[in-house]
Design an enzyme around this catalytic site. Sequence first.
Site, PDB file in Angstrom:
ATOM      1  N   ARG A   1      -9.937  -1.478  14.686  1.00 21.25           N
ATOM      2  CA  ARG A   1      -8.808  -1.559  15.629  1.00 21.25           C
ATOM      3  C   ARG A   1      -8.006  -2.847  15.476  1.00 21.25           C
ATOM      4  O   ARG A   1      -7.346  -3.292  16.404  1.00 21.25           O
ATOM      5  CB  ARG A   1      -9.268  -1.400  17.073  1.00 21.25           C
TER       6      ARG A   1
ATOM      7  N   LYS B   1       5.854  -5.284  10.965  1.00 19.14           N
ATOM      8  CA  LYS B   1       5.822  -3.832  10.757  1.00 19.14           C
ATOM      9  C   LYS B   1       4.954  -3.541   9.546  1.00 19.14           C
ATOM     10  O   LYS B   1       5.179  -4.089   8.469  1.00 19.14           O
ATOM     11  CB  LYS B   1       7.223  -3.297  10.485  1.00 19.14           C
TER      12      LYS B   1
ATOM     13  N   GLU C   1      18.988  -7.062   0.650  1.00 19.66           N
ATOM     14  CA  GLU C   1      18.585  -7.385   2.033  1.00 19.66           C
ATOM     15  C   GLU C   1      19.187  -8.719   2.472  1.00 19.66           C
ATOM     16  O   GLU C   1      19.545  -8.903   3.634  1.00 19.66           O
ATOM     17  CB  GLU C   1      17.055  -7.445   2.160  1.00 19.66           C
TER      18      GLU C   1
ATOM     19  N   LYS D   1      15.758 -13.181  10.492  1.00 16.32           N
ATOM     20  CA  LYS D   1      14.794 -12.123  10.824  1.00 16.32           C
ATOM     21  C   LYS D   1      13.825 -12.615  11.902  1.00 16.32           C
ATOM     22  O   LYS D   1      13.535 -11.900  12.863  1.00 16.32           O
ATOM     23  CB  LYS D   1      14.035 -11.650   9.582  1.00 16.32           C
TER      24      LYS D   1
ATOM     25  N   GLU E   1      11.359  -3.535  18.713  1.00 16.07           N
ATOM     26  CA  GLU E   1      12.592  -2.824  18.386  1.00 16.07           C
ATOM     27  C   GLU E   1      13.089  -1.929  19.507  1.00 16.07           C
ATOM     28  O   GLU E   1      13.254  -0.717  19.327  1.00 16.07           O
ATOM     29  CB  GLU E   1      12.396  -2.003  17.094  1.00 16.07           C
TER      30      GLU E   1
ATOM     31  N   ARG F   1      16.621  -5.565  17.530  1.00 17.98           N
ATOM     32  CA  ARG F   1      16.034  -5.553  16.184  1.00 17.98           C
ATOM     33  C   ARG F   1      16.662  -4.493  15.283  1.00 17.98           C
ATOM     34  O   ARG F   1      16.614  -4.593  14.069  1.00 17.98           O
ATOM     35  CB  ARG F   1      14.505  -5.367  16.287  1.00 17.98           C
TER      36      ARG F   1
ATOM     37  N   ASN G   1      18.528  -2.891  10.633  1.00 16.70           N
ATOM     38  CA  ASN G   1      18.586  -1.605   9.921  1.00 16.70           C
ATOM     39  C   ASN G   1      19.994  -1.299   9.411  1.00 16.70           C
ATOM     40  O   ASN G   1      20.266  -0.177   8.977  1.00 16.70           O
ATOM     41  CB  ASN G   1      18.127  -0.466  10.841  1.00 16.70           C
TER      42      ASN G   1
ATOM     43  N   HIS H   1      20.518   1.028   6.514  1.00 21.61           N
ATOM     44  CA  HIS H   1      19.244   1.693   6.242  1.00 21.61           C
ATOM     45  C   HIS H   1      19.215   3.185   6.592  1.00 21.61           C
ATOM     46  O   HIS H   1      18.374   3.902   6.064  1.00 21.61           O
ATOM     47  CB  HIS H   1      18.095   0.977   6.956  1.00 21.61           C
TER      48      HIS H   1
ATOM     49  N   HIS I   1      17.740   4.905   3.557  1.00 18.10           N
ATOM     50  CA  HIS I   1      16.419   5.560   3.546  1.00 18.10           C
ATOM     51  C   HIS I   1      16.507   6.989   3.013  1.00 18.10           C
ATOM     52  O   HIS I   1      15.601   7.462   2.327  1.00 18.10           O
ATOM     53  CB  HIS I   1      15.815   5.583   4.962  1.00 18.10           C
TER      54      HIS I   1
ATOM     55  N   HIS J   1      13.882   0.192  -3.015  1.00 16.01           N
ATOM     56  CA  HIS J   1      14.334   0.183  -1.617  1.00 16.01           C
ATOM     57  C   HIS J   1      15.680  -0.556  -1.515  1.00 16.01           C
ATOM     58  O   HIS J   1      16.633  -0.056  -0.918  1.00 16.01           O
ATOM     59  CB  HIS J   1      13.259  -0.497  -0.754  1.00 16.01           C
TER      60      HIS J   1
HETATM   61  N1  LIG Z   1       7.617  -3.970   6.843  1.00 13.57           N
HETATM   62  C1  LIG Z   1       8.905  -4.231   6.773  1.00 13.57           C
HETATM   63  O1  LIG Z   1       9.510  -4.746   7.707  1.00 13.57           O
HETATM   64  C2  LIG Z   1       9.627  -3.923   5.507  1.00 13.57           C
HETATM   65  C3  LIG Z   1      10.916  -4.416   5.311  1.00 13.57           C
HETATM   66  C4  LIG Z   1      11.542  -4.177   4.096  1.00 13.57           C
HETATM   67  C5  LIG Z   1      10.899  -3.433   3.106  1.00 13.57           C
HETATM   68  N2  LIG Z   1       9.645  -2.962   3.353  1.00 13.57           N
HETATM   69  C6  LIG Z   1       8.936  -2.191   2.316  1.00 13.57           C
HETATM   70  O2  LIG Z   1       8.782  -2.999   1.159  1.00 13.57           O
HETATM   71  C7  LIG Z   1       8.769  -2.169   0.000  1.00 13.57           C
HETATM   72  C8  LIG Z   1       9.769  -2.711  -0.998  1.00 13.57           C
HETATM   73  O3  LIG Z   1       9.367  -3.983  -1.380  1.00 13.57           O
HETATM   74  P1  LIG Z   1       9.330  -4.437  -2.914  1.00 13.57           P
HETATM   75  O4  LIG Z   1      10.635  -4.200  -3.527  1.00 13.57           O
HETATM   76  O5  LIG Z   1       8.732  -5.787  -2.906  1.00 13.57           O
HETATM   77  O6  LIG Z   1       8.360  -3.334  -3.553  1.00 13.57           O
HETATM   78  P2  LIG Z   1       6.991  -3.370  -4.383  1.00 13.57           P
HETATM   79  O7  LIG Z   1       5.908  -3.975  -3.601  1.00 13.57           O
HETATM   80  O8  LIG Z   1       6.809  -1.970  -4.814  1.00 13.57           O
HETATM   81  O9  LIG Z   1       7.292  -4.321  -5.639  1.00 13.57           O
HETATM   82  C9  LIG Z   1       8.194  -3.910  -6.656  1.00 13.57           C
HETATM   83  C10 LIG Z   1       7.546  -4.101  -8.042  1.00 13.57           C
HETATM   84  O10 LIG Z   1       7.443  -5.482  -8.359  1.00 13.57           O
HETATM   85  C11 LIG Z   1       6.150  -5.801  -8.872  1.00 13.57           C
HETATM   86  N3  LIG Z   1       5.902  -7.206  -8.581  1.00 13.57           N
HETATM   87  C12 LIG Z   1       5.454  -7.755  -7.429  1.00 13.57           C
HETATM   88  N4  LIG Z   1       5.493  -9.095  -7.498  1.00 13.57           N
HETATM   89  C13 LIG Z   1       5.947  -9.410  -8.734  1.00 13.57           C
HETATM   90  C14 LIG Z   1       6.214 -10.642  -9.401  1.00 13.57           C
HETATM   91  N5  LIG Z   1       6.033 -11.821  -8.793  1.00 13.57           N
HETATM   92  N6  LIG Z   1       6.659 -10.606 -10.682  1.00 13.57           N
HETATM   93  C15 LIG Z   1       6.863  -9.422 -11.296  1.00 13.57           C
HETATM   94  N7  LIG Z   1       6.668  -8.220 -10.696  1.00 13.57           N
HETATM   95  C16 LIG Z   1       6.204  -8.219  -9.436  1.00 13.57           C
HETATM   96  C17 LIG Z   1       5.261  -4.830  -8.134  1.00 13.57           C
HETATM   97  O11 LIG Z   1       4.024  -4.664  -8.781  1.00 13.57           O
HETATM   98  C18 LIG Z   1       6.138  -3.551  -8.154  1.00 13.57           C
HETATM   99  O12 LIG Z   1       6.005  -2.852  -9.361  1.00 13.57           O
HETATM  100  C19 LIG Z   1       9.108  -0.774   0.480  1.00 13.57           C
HETATM  101  O13 LIG Z   1       7.917  -0.040   0.595  1.00 13.57           O
HETATM  102  C20 LIG Z   1       9.708  -1.003   1.863  1.00 13.57           C
HETATM  103  O14 LIG Z   1       9.545   0.102   2.729  1.00 13.57           O
HETATM  104  C21 LIG Z   1       9.002  -3.187   4.512  1.00 13.57           C
HETATM  105 ZN   LIG Z   2      15.028  -2.856   4.052  1.00 16.35          ZN
END
Ligand SMILES: NC(=O)c1ccc[n+]([C@@H]2O[C@H](COP(=O)([O-])OP(=O)(O)OC[C@H]3O[C@@H](n4cnc5c(N)ncnc54)[C@H](O)[C@@H]3O)[C@@H](O)[C@H]2O)c1
Ligand SMILES: [Zn+2]
Length: 350
Positions: A114, A136, A178, A218, A228, A232, A236, A239, A243, A255
């Site tokens: 939990r 999140k 972003e 942020k 949210e 907040r 978006n 988005h 999305h 993304h």
């Molecule tokens: N929780 C939230 O508030 C929030 C906000 C925005 C995005 N997100 C989520 O985040 C994700 C997108 O993030 P992302 O673009 O980081 O995706 P990701 O984690 O898939 O990373 C993208 C790629 O980069 C590679 N990588 C990671 N670090 C690296 C580095 N230092 N050097 C080289 N390659 C590297 C990863 O292995 C992957 O192949 C989505 O799932 C999205 O929904 C969440």
């Molecule tokens: Zn985003």
Amino acid sequence: MKHIEVRAEHEYKVHIDAHFEGVLHEVSQSHNKVFVVAPQYIVDNYQLEKFLHPLENASLFVVPDGEHQKDISILEKIWQSMGEAGITRSDALVAIGGGATTDLGGFASATWLRGISWYAIPTTLAAMVDASVGGKTGINSQSGKNLIGSFHSPLGVYVDLRFLKTLSDRDFAAGLAEVIKVGFIRDSLILDLLQTHTSIASAREIAEELIFRSVFVKADVVSQDFQESKLREILNYGHTFGHAVEKYGHYEVRHGEAVSIGLVFAAELSGRLLGLKSDVITLHRQLLEQFNLPTSTNLSLPPLMELMRSDKKARGNNLRFIGLNSIGSPHWLENVSAGDIEAVYERIAQ
Ligand SMILES: NC(=O)c1ccc[n+]([C@@H]2O[C@H](COP(=O)([O-])OP(=O)(O)OC[C@H]3O[C@@H](n4cnc5c(N)ncnc54)[C@H](O)[C@@H]3O)[C@@H](O)[C@H]2O)c1
Ligand SMILES: [Zn+2]
């Protein structure tokens, strides 16, 4: 090192310019056991096993790279492995990786017993400026992206800028989408900076400032509206449409790339419904395109509409968007009509 405070279900700090080895060491000293989750790429290229080996209370779980790790089958394996490692309430999880890994690792820590403590060490620009801050966490499912999740803030976020060196230009640019979003909704200085740093290489030189400014906004927004209820939602911007593009493309687009198209859609919608000036709409395209981000789409509208209706931000059958009155002044658009969406879609269709 700079710190930014976030007030959520507890207060925590985002530390900018940390060193991940030191963070792992410190975390392992303050908990009985530490469960580290990281993608293959980071394990291989940053010698994670070498740094974890001397820490006798740490175990490592390697996840696949990319969006596909945010899947119930991977989460199940993490839970199983946490059980085998004997992770208890007083232990902690550390997620080192992009946004997919911090979302997944954060959700594993939210659901184990939990909720146990966790720390985020983001390794992509998208994760540094966005995903790892705000609490999140979640995974994807057949019904949609991020539909299963929880608000569960980390005890600390540690941004190690050295990770950006290996980040591809494509992933760096995806993170910039972003950053540009934050510029339009809250911090016009970001837009000024990116008008003088017009290539990916030159934006990399000011990464620390861009990260600081984006996280500051942020953190401020999240601190005022953690769950949210309204404010907040401004984060978006871009988005709702973004999305849908991301889901329709089966997550093959990043993304940030999908958000880039969504930002231009939101700007055009704001032009139509809120009188957003055409030079501001043009600035959206200019800033995104200078980093090779997409600003138009060849996907057809009906399935995108369906996906927007199933988005968790939709309320009933009404399509809601965040729009802009002007730079720095977001506006909640409720009940946007299908006719308006079709007209705006024509302006971004290839
Ligand atoms: N929780 C939230 O508030 C929030 C906000 C925005 C995005 N997100 C989520 O985040 C994700 C997108 O993030 P992302 O673009 O980081 O995706 P990701 O984690 O898939 O990373 C993208 C790629 O980069 C590679 N990588 C990671 N670090 C690296 C580095 N230092 N050097 C080289 N390659 C590297 C990863 O292995 C992957 O192949 C989505 O799932 C999205 O929904 C969440
Ligand atoms: Zn985003």
